[in-house]
Design a protein around this motif. Structure first.
Motif, mmCIF file in Angstrom:
data_model
loop_
_atom_site.group_PDB
_atom_site.id
_atom_site.type_symbol
_atom_site.label_atom_id
_atom_site.label_comp_id
_atom_site.label_asym_id
_atom_site.label_seq_id
_atom_site.Cartn_x
_atom_site.Cartn_y
_atom_site.Cartn_z
ATOM 1 N N SER A 21 0.825 -1.209 0.000
ATOM 2 C CA SER A 21 0.000 0.000 0.000
ATOM 3 C C SER A 21 0.857 1.256 0.000
ATOM 4 O O SER A 21 1.995 1.259 0.450
ATOM 5 C CB SER A 21 -0.959 0.005 1.187
ATOM 6 N N TYR A 23 1.484 4.986 1.420
ATOM 7 C CA TYR A 23 1.140 5.704 2.639
ATOM 8 C C TYR A 23 1.596 7.153 2.646
ATOM 9 O O TYR A 23 1.403 7.853 3.618
ATOM 10 C CB TYR A 23 1.599 4.957 3.896
ATOM 11 N N TYR A 36 5.772 4.014 0.112
ATOM 12 C CA TYR A 36 4.895 2.845 0.116
ATOM 13 C C TYR A 36 5.618 1.652 0.718
ATOM 14 O O TYR A 36 6.826 1.680 0.910
ATOM 15 C CB TYR A 36 4.433 2.514 -1.307
#
Length: 125
Positions: A21, A23, A36
């Motif tokens: 993901s 971030y 990420y």
């Protein structure tokens, strides 16, 4: 759904791997800076029994955090590995200026009554 991922991760897949993901997204006049983590693949997840509650604390050992820069003229940079002792990059105003990050006390294994910040600077190789 994440970039490059064709289908959502189902519950069954979530107990066999940890999804990657993004971030953090930062910009300056010429760049987009992305932070990420790359997730944990199914094999690593299974071998280290990361689906078991008693091993949840081990996730940071296997999650690799990255910083990548997209320059409008040059395209994407190579991924830069963010050290595991860094919990969060707070803000990046420019790739040419220093920026701050928060230390990950959980990874270090120390608890304090205060926060520790790192002042970081990107350098070209």
């Amino acid at each position: 759904m994440l970039i490059g991922q064709k289908t959502p991760v189902t519950y069954q897949e979530m107990i066999r791997m940890y999804e990657a993901s993004v971030y953090g997204i930062f910009t300056d006049a010429k760049n987009i800076i992305l932070t990420y983590h790359g997730g944990i693949d199914e094999e690593t997840f299974t071998i280290n029994e990361l689906k078991e509650r008693e091993n949840f604390y081990r996730y940071p050992e296997f999650l690799k955090n990255y910083l990548k820069i997209y320059n409008h003229e040059l395209g994407w940079s190579n991924p830069i590995i963010i050290p595991a002792k860094i919990k969060l990059i707070l803000n990046i105003e420019s790739v040419d200026k220093p920026f701050y990050a928060l230390r990950d006390d959980d990874f270090i294994g120390e608890e304090h009554d205060f926060l520790t910040f790192y002042k970081l600077q990107l350098r070209r190789k």
